[in-house]
Enzyme design. Sequence first.
Site, PDB file in Angstrom:
ATOM      1  N   ASP A 107       0.819  -1.216   0.000  1.00  0.00           N
ATOM      2  CA  ASP A 107       0.000   0.000   0.000  1.00  0.00           C
ATOM      3  C   ASP A 107       0.851   1.264   0.000  1.00  0.00           C
ATOM      4  O   ASP A 107       0.456   2.288  -0.544  1.00  0.00           O
ATOM      5  CB  ASP A 107      -0.910   0.017   1.240  1.00  0.00           C
ATOM      6  CG  ASP A 107      -1.993  -1.037   1.179  1.00  0.00           C
ATOM      7  OD1 ASP A 107      -2.251  -1.563   0.076  1.00  0.00           O
ATOM      8  OD2 ASP A 107      -2.578  -1.336   2.225  1.00  0.00           O
ATOM      9  N   GLU A 112     -12.878   1.693   5.393  1.00  0.00           N
ATOM     10  CA  GLU A 112     -13.205   2.093   4.019  1.00  0.00           C
ATOM     11  C   GLU A 112     -14.715   2.033   3.787  1.00  0.00           C
ATOM     12  O   GLU A 112     -15.403   1.172   4.331  1.00  0.00           O
ATOM     13  CB  GLU A 112     -12.488   1.170   3.038  1.00  0.00           C
ATOM     14  CG  GLU A 112     -10.980   1.319   3.139  1.00  0.00           C
ATOM     15  CD  GLU A 112     -10.226   0.265   2.382  1.00  0.00           C
ATOM     16  OE1 GLU A 112      -9.236   0.622   1.733  1.00  0.00           O
ATOM     17  OE2 GLU A 112     -10.614  -0.910   2.436  1.00  0.00           O
ATOM     18  N   TYR A 159     -11.304  -5.677  -3.736  1.00  0.00           N
ATOM     19  CA  TYR A 159     -12.081  -4.443  -3.756  1.00  0.00           C
ATOM     20  C   TYR A 159     -12.964  -4.384  -5.005  1.00  0.00           C
ATOM     21  O   TYR A 159     -12.591  -4.900  -6.062  1.00  0.00           O
ATOM     22  CB  TYR A 159     -11.124  -3.253  -3.765  1.00  0.00           C
ATOM     23  CG  TYR A 159     -10.429  -2.994  -2.451  1.00  0.00           C
ATOM     24  CD1 TYR A 159     -10.233  -3.999  -1.502  1.00  0.00           C
ATOM     25  CD2 TYR A 159      -9.947  -1.726  -2.148  1.00  0.00           C
ATOM     26  CE1 TYR A 159      -9.593  -3.736  -0.303  1.00  0.00           C
ATOM     27  CE2 TYR A 159      -9.295  -1.459  -0.948  1.00  0.00           C
ATOM     28  CZ  TYR A 159      -9.120  -2.467  -0.031  1.00  0.00           C
ATOM     29  OH  TYR A 159      -8.489  -2.210   1.145  1.00  0.00           O
ATOM     30  N   GLU A 187     -11.133  -6.377  -8.156  1.00  0.00           N
ATOM     31  CA  GLU A 187      -9.842  -7.047  -8.148  1.00  0.00           C
ATOM     32  C   GLU A 187     -10.079  -8.536  -8.238  1.00  0.00           C
ATOM     33  O   GLU A 187     -10.801  -9.099  -7.416  1.00  0.00           O
ATOM     34  CB  GLU A 187      -9.080  -6.733  -6.861  1.00  0.00           C
ATOM     35  CG  GLU A 187      -8.766  -5.268  -6.697  1.00  0.00           C
ATOM     36  CD  GLU A 187      -8.197  -4.936  -5.332  1.00  0.00           C
ATOM     37  OE1 GLU A 187      -7.522  -3.909  -5.221  1.00  0.00           O
ATOM     38  OE2 GLU A 187      -8.423  -5.694  -4.380  1.00  0.00           O
TER      39      GLU A 187
END
Length: 736
Positions: free
Chosen positions: A74, A235, A340, A362
């Site tokens: 990340d 998120e 995601y 993904e």
Amino acid sequence: MDFIRQIGIVLLIAVLSSTHADNPQIDPLIYEEQLLWVGGGAGEVNTYRIPLLTFTTRGSLLAISEARKMSSADIGAKFIALRRSKDKGATWSPTAFIVDDGALADGLNLGSVVVDEETGAVILIYSLCFHRYHCNPSSTMMVQSLDDGFTWSAPRNLSVELGVKSFAPGPGFGIQKRYLPNVGRLIVCGHGSIAGDGVFCILSDDHGKSWRYGAALKSIPYNQPKQDLDFNPDECQPVELEDGSIVINVRNQNNYHCRCRIIVRSLDGGESLPVEELVFDKTLIDPAVAAGALQKQGVMYFTNPSSAQHRVNLTLRWSFTDGKSWEKEAVQIWAGPSGYSSITSLKGDSPEDSKYIFVIYEKGHKDYLLCSVARNETINPAIADEQLLWVGGQIGEVHTYRIPLLTFTTKGSLLAFAEARKLSFKDIGAKFIALRRSTDRGATWSPTSFIVDDGALADGLNLGSVVVDEETGAVILIYSLCFHRYHCKPSSTMMVQSLDDGFTWSTPRNLNPQLGVMSFAPGPGFGIQKRHPPAVGRLVVCGHGSIAGDGVFCILSDDHGDTWRYGAELKSIPYNQRKNNLDFDPDECQPVELDDGSIVINVRNNKNYHCHCRMVARSLDGGESLPVEQLVFDHTLEDPAVAAGALVKEGVLYFTNPANTNSRVNLTLRWSLNRGKSWVKDTLKVWAGPSGYSCMTSLKGNETADHKYIYVIFEKGQKDYYESISFVKIDLYSNQ
Ligand SMILES: *[C@@H]1O[C@H](CO)[C@@H](O)[C@H](O)[C@H]1NC(C)=O
Ligand SMILES: *[C@@H]1O[C@H](CO)[C@@H](O)[C@H](O)[C@H]1NC(C)=O
Ligand SMILES: *[C@@H]1O[C@H](CO)[C@@H](O)[C@H](O)[C@H]1NC(C)=O
Ligand SMILES: *[C@@H]1O[C@H](CO)[C@@H](O)[C@H](O)[C@H]1NC(C)=O
Ligand SMILES: *[C@@H]1O[C@H](CO)[C@@H](O)[C@H](O)[C@H]1NC(C)=O
């Protein structure tokens, strides 16, 4: 976010309802799927992650993702990658890198894209230095496009007005309020950590010129390290309901209360997120991930990897009650590793725009838990089981079994076929078609049944190609009669089919009235049913002819095998005439469909033209043509001139043949991660000794059990390759 290496970012188009628009029935169907990005290729960035998808006011689609330059982590330096589609996802511009963070240790992170429908602006909000790794403070950044995503502004530092709280927007889209209160307001939600911990939103009432903080849902303990089972909203994806409230679907990072999604609601245009409005949605089980949500025409849609533990099983759900309850039916988009996701739809006037939603996600082929391993090292095939299915020449037995075919069925059975040559080992002469069935993934097999008997013909039947119609479940077997015109004329192309999983078979049907009398030896191997455009659903059976119809050609059916016609042809030179050694003479062949919809045909190079290796032809138009420009010789695939096996499974291309330039020995499995452009150096030796024709299949029924295996059938011997037919079950991930 986790340390993940994923394989590709995929766009998927789902048809919501094949029925009339005012019928509330939702019956989604995956209409089309395309890979938009795959990291790790030559000259490519290491990894693409965090896909976003949005409509524009001009009806384009924009797909946006992080292009992680050097690693899958990340942190680290990244580009923001963009692809545009102006034709509703059918074709996409090449990737443009619209933001480059240079070589930062803790670079940019996506992000949230929001479209201002009044101005047409596309605004992208992302973070820099979110993790404060070798940097400080975090910054919230914005770029925008005023020309439908074509060009982008220079990045603007919103932290100058917002302050330097860590803010990771989305990932997903922001919204513009359509209903009261605060019509026109832009709302971008995300999460913070340490400084600004929990979910919060930023608001703009002037089309993105200025931004301020709005609602916050704080984690507990706030701005401090969390433990497992702590309340830690992460998120998130907001959507607006028709009553003007904003529902935010949130990642439940530490699995507080349930392994499911947190739903929170703002009734005041994103100014507050009262805890009284917070619920845990136990239907939406979740492994802690960024998920997709969309409100379209009164229906709420949701995508996530629907699993409590692992990022697998990407699933689409829908609700007619604004998410209070979810319909029991759900569509599994991808059973394997999936991370995601984000959803969008177009708002134009055309009926299609109400029919489709678009999902980007993904998608991978191996366990996310092992993803620090480079992906070409994850496939590590090993023989899990081997059984001889047929041995010729025994007491009361036919003389020789040859030309093995293997297929899956839609019910998850395996069917093995072979020519049972009654009196000699020769290609001509009388034969049965032998069949054995396995309903337990090859562990046990039915006794042999002879499903076709050609009597006592001098030039009897020859196999053959088996093709499964996945829409009807029919198993169709195409074979020839009198292929060599030895004491007979003309050749016939024949078909039998089974509608009950291979249990019983129709009487043979002669396709010559439709096809004419060109000599056609299908396969040997399997035919395909097109899954990707063009010509979805078409049955394509390829083979070769000789003398009349010389070279490789394919026959096509667009009505589930009722009618057939000729399609592509790759002609030998000299055509319809005798060949010399080293002449161009494409022969037996195995087609596979790639995920781009092209058909790749792996062909026996009968007279060793150009090399002792395989020819690979390609059709870009659903099997109508095989242009010579597309033909390549694959020098890696050394070959003694034989029928070989090819298979595409989960994006990987597999190949089996006797890997030797001169003799039929050394049956070898190879695999390619780039559609056959190159082959992984490792190989699996299936049998070192005499080995001939081979065919492969895989099952699609039970994803957990069927993801791991491919099945090979091949001619195997101690002295001669045609002594027996062997079935091999191969575990692709033997080291996991
Ligand atoms: C953004 O602005 C903040 C506040 O002025 C500042 O601390 C930060 O360094 C800026 N970030 C960048 C990348 O310029
Ligand atoms: C996949 O998701 C569906 C819908 O939530 C669920 O019924 C099914 O059990 C899931 N399968 C796996 C393997 O998690
Ligand atoms: C068998 O195949 C492998 C892989 O292509 C190759 O390295 C080896 O030399 C082959 N052996 C024989 C005897 O052909
Ligand atoms: C796997 O990929 C890496 C980098 O792309 C390469 O160096 C390595 O040789 C590959 N391994 C195999 C077994 O092909
Ligand atoms: C999938 O395979 C497993 C293991 O063989 C089995 O227990 C399960 O019942 C299968 N599920 C289906 C739907 O066939």
